[in-house]
Design a protein around this motif. Structure first.
Motif, mmCIF file in Angstrom:
data_model
loop_
_atom_site.group_PDB
_atom_site.id
_atom_site.type_symbol
_atom_site.label_atom_id
_atom_site.label_comp_id
_atom_site.label_asym_id
_atom_site.label_seq_id
_atom_site.Cartn_x
_atom_site.Cartn_y
_atom_site.Cartn_z
ATOM 1 N N ALA A 1 0.817 -1.216 0.000
ATOM 2 C CA ALA A 1 0.000 0.000 0.000
ATOM 3 C C ALA A 1 0.856 1.274 0.000
ATOM 4 C CB ALA A 1 -0.958 -0.013 1.198
ATOM 5 N N PRO A 2 1.961 1.346 0.779
ATOM 6 C CA PRO A 2 2.797 2.558 0.699
ATOM 7 C C PRO A 2 3.395 2.780 -0.694
ATOM 8 C CG PRO A 2 3.250 1.368 2.730
ATOM 9 C CD PRO A 2 2.376 0.481 1.911
ATOM 10 N N GLU A 3 3.777 1.705 -1.377
ATOM 11 C CA GLU A 3 4.318 1.851 -2.724
ATOM 12 C C GLU A 3 3.248 2.383 -3.674
ATOM 13 O OE1 GLU A 3 7.704 -1.514 -3.339
ATOM 14 O OE2 GLU A 3 5.730 -2.259 -2.773
ATOM 15 N N VAL A 4 2.021 1.891 -3.517
ATOM 16 C CA VAL A 4 0.921 2.359 -4.367
ATOM 17 C C VAL A 4 0.600 3.817 -4.068
ATOM 18 C CG1 VAL A 4 -1.501 2.003 -4.975
ATOM 19 C CG2 VAL A 4 -0.017 0.033 -4.587
ATOM 20 N N ASP B 1 -6.567 2.988 1.383
ATOM 21 C CA ASP B 1 -8.019 3.185 1.405
ATOM 22 C C ASP B 1 -8.432 4.631 1.636
ATOM 23 O OD1 ASP B 1 -7.313 3.486 4.043
ATOM 24 O OD2 ASP B 1 -8.333 1.668 4.755
ATOM 25 N N ASP B 2 -7.465 5.535 1.579
ATOM 26 C CA ASP B 2 -7.774 6.939 1.849
ATOM 27 C C ASP B 2 -7.387 7.836 0.679
ATOM 28 O OD1 ASP B 2 -5.077 6.565 2.089
ATOM 29 O OD2 ASP B 2 -4.838 7.657 3.973
ATOM 30 N N THR B 3 -7.532 7.328 -0.544
ATOM 31 C CA THR B 3 -7.097 8.088 -1.712
ATOM 32 C C THR B 3 -8.098 9.163 -2.123
ATOM 33 O OG1 THR B 3 -8.142 6.566 -3.284
ATOM 34 C CG2 THR B 3 -5.888 6.050 -2.563
ATOM 35 N N GLY B 4 -9.354 9.000 -1.734
ATOM 36 C CA GLY B 4 -10.389 9.929 -2.171
ATOM 37 C C GLY B 4 -10.863 9.685 -3.587
ATOM 38 N N LEU B 5 -10.349 8.629 -4.234
ATOM 39 C CA LEU B 5 -10.727 8.324 -5.610
ATOM 40 C C LEU B 5 -11.876 7.318 -5.647
ATOM 41 C CD1 LEU B 5 -7.160 7.873 -7.159
ATOM 42 C CD2 LEU B 5 -8.670 9.859 -7.407
ATOM 43 N N PRO B 6 -12.735 7.393 -6.684
ATOM 44 C CA PRO B 6 -13.760 6.364 -6.837
ATOM 45 C C PRO B 6 -13.116 4.994 -7.055
ATOM 46 C CG PRO B 6 -14.024 8.124 -8.466
ATOM 47 C CD PRO B 6 -12.780 8.405 -7.727
#
Length: 503
Positions: free
Chosen positions: A107-110, A132-137
């Motif tokens: 997840a940190p790499e992503v 899980d906190d990207t704000g993207l759909p």
């Protein structure tokens, strides 16, 4: 005589053009032919060209209905399932830009990727790490599966030079670089059909890799489908020692894998009876003469090797029509313009060593690195794109590989930047300096070894866990060694090659 291979340009890509439409064109003339079979010891999940095209175009409709627009970038965090290529082609069919990524990434790499990508959404399998906190759909796998039955989208046609997809490579900077490819990249891959594969419509090509590996995506899926051939992919979890049985049972005519897969198969089978197999293909890391000979002895077939990179796929190869000589990579594929150049981009005399370079006009060459115009420009010299790898050219066009021109490592077929691994280690409070390199632990097996300086030895289990939280598994060191001082040159620059004897 200069080290230049140029036998003429390939046929120009048609316009307007859509990569997915090209890949699935045989859904019209071969609708009932099996395009894909996902193989397991007990069963095979088969997809006809018509079923595959319907699922792809339905997915395109679903993505449009979800509010995405042509040109939107969609990050793919999907697993090793058929959903991966369907979503990939569905996005391209509708004019969006998919970004396939390895499910091994943490997840940190992503998170680092998302920061510079400008993505409009994420296609996500819940079992694949993703912040899980990207704000993207987010479109999950259930939603993607439901899209397959929707009415087909129209193919978004346009210039073959426009952006089609993005793949990531570590690059020499130590940070993953987003490599932008045009729709025409799939057209350029036609040069590989004869120049490497010997691929025809009657072939059944089995690729041993996962769906979400770019080597599999191109060689194992897109290229066979473009030619009207059948793609065979082992299901997730199939052990390499079971591959000979699957190859024989499903009448594979061509087999493609990284050299390490061949090695694992040969460690379990001294004789491999494959009556339909014509030959094997290898890429991803250097194929050793030992594996090549062992495979030929065991199966009675040859392996043809190819050289390429994320920025231009494979463009030098041996093939059934033009085998490589002993100690050589092969020759540039017909339609390619390739040279051996000096650091300024000037072709060197025939036979002299230099940097392997491909023409900037090659239709398969990347559009550039996203958001890194200076780094893109730094790889160009005059008429050439410099790969950074050393080699020399023989008068007949055959090219020998001399090794990497930088410190890039190779772990299981993946190119890994030492700077990225070292950055993860340097974040540890007990590490003062860090240096990493790849080492050969036995024939054709290379692992990443890490060296560090610090006040005290750190338990290897602690460093293993530390790296596992920050790096994909293929980037993680398998050996750790504390040393008194890092080997450096007179200017204080780390000499990574000098680390190898210290293990």
């Amino acid at each position: 005589m200069l080290s230049i291979f140029d036998n003429g340009a390939p046929a120009p890509c048609p316009a307007p053009f859509n990569m997915a439409a090209h890949v699935l064109a045989h859904a019209d003339d071969l609708p009932d032919k099996i395009a894909l079979a996902v193989l397991s010891p007990a069963r095979a999940d088969r997809w006809s060209f018509a079923r595959l095209a319907a699922a792809v175009r339905g997915t395109g409709t679903g993505l449009l209905r979800a509010g995405f627009q042509p040109g939107d970038i969609l990050l793919m965090r999907l697993g090793n399932t058929v959903e991966f290529p369907i979503a990939y082609l569905g996005a391209i069919a509708a004019g969006m830009v998919p970004v396939p990524t390895s499910s091994q990434l943490t997840a940190p790499e992503v998170t680092k990727m998302i920061a510079g990508l400008g993505a409009a959404g994420i296609l996500h399998d819940a079992d694949v790490p993703c912040p899980d906190d990207t704000g993207l759909p987010v479109i999950d796998t259930a939603a993607l599966a439901a899209m397959r039955d929707l009415p087909p989208c129209d193919y978004a046609m346009g210039s073959p030079d426009r952006l089609a997809y993005i793949v990531y490579t570590s690059g020499t900077s130590g940070r993953p670089r987003a490599v932008m490819h045009a729709h025409r990249a799939i057209w350029a891959r036609r040069m590989m059909h004869d120049g490497w594969y010997g691929l025809g419509q009657d072939d059944r090509l089995c690729h041993a890799g996962a769906f979400n590996w770019t080597f599999t995506l191109g060689t194992g899926l897109m290229d066979p489908w473009s030619a009207g051939a059948t793609a065979l992919i082992p299901a997730e979890g199939v052990d390499p020692q079971a591959l000979p049985l699957l190859l024989r049972r499903h009448d594979a005519t061509i087999f493609a894998a990284a050299p390490g897969v061949y090695r694992k198969m040969l460690s379990h089978h001294t004789t491999i009876d494959l009556p339909h197999l014509r030959h094997g293909l290898a890429a991803g890391e250097k194929l050793s003469d030992a594996i090549r000979q062992h495979w030929n002895d065991a199966s009675g077939t040859k392996i043809y090797e190819a050289y390429g990179m994320s920025e231009c796929s494979t463009f030098i190869s041996g093939s059934p029509a033009h085998p490589s000589r002993a100690g050589m990579l092969g020759q540039p594929q017909q339609g390619r313009r390739v040279a051996i150049v000096d650091d300024a981009g000037n072709p060197v005399p025939m036979g002299d060593p230099g940097v392997i370079a491909v023409a900037r006009t090659d239709p398969g060459l990347m559009l550039g690195y996203l958001g890194a115009e200076e780094e893109t420009a730094a790889r160009m010299r005059g008429a050439w794109f410099l790969t950074g790898d050393q080699g020399h050219m023989e008068p007949d066009g055959q090219i020998a590989y001399h090794g990497r021109n930088d410190d890039m490592m190779n772990a299981g077929g993946y190119r890994v930047s030492p700077l990225e691994v070292e950055a993860a280690l340097l974040a540890h409070p007990g590490v003062i300096e860090a240096g990493v390199t790849d080492i050969e632990v036995k024939e054709d097996v290379r692992l990443i070894a890490a060296f560090y300086t610090g006040p005290a030895d750190i338990p290897e289990a602690d460093l293993t866990a530390w790296c596992a939280m920050r790096l994909a598994r293929y980037k993680q060191p398998r050996m750790f060694r504390r040393i008194e001082a890092m080997p450096t040159n007179p200017n204080g620059k780390l000499q990574r090659q000098a680390l190898k004897p210290l293990i």
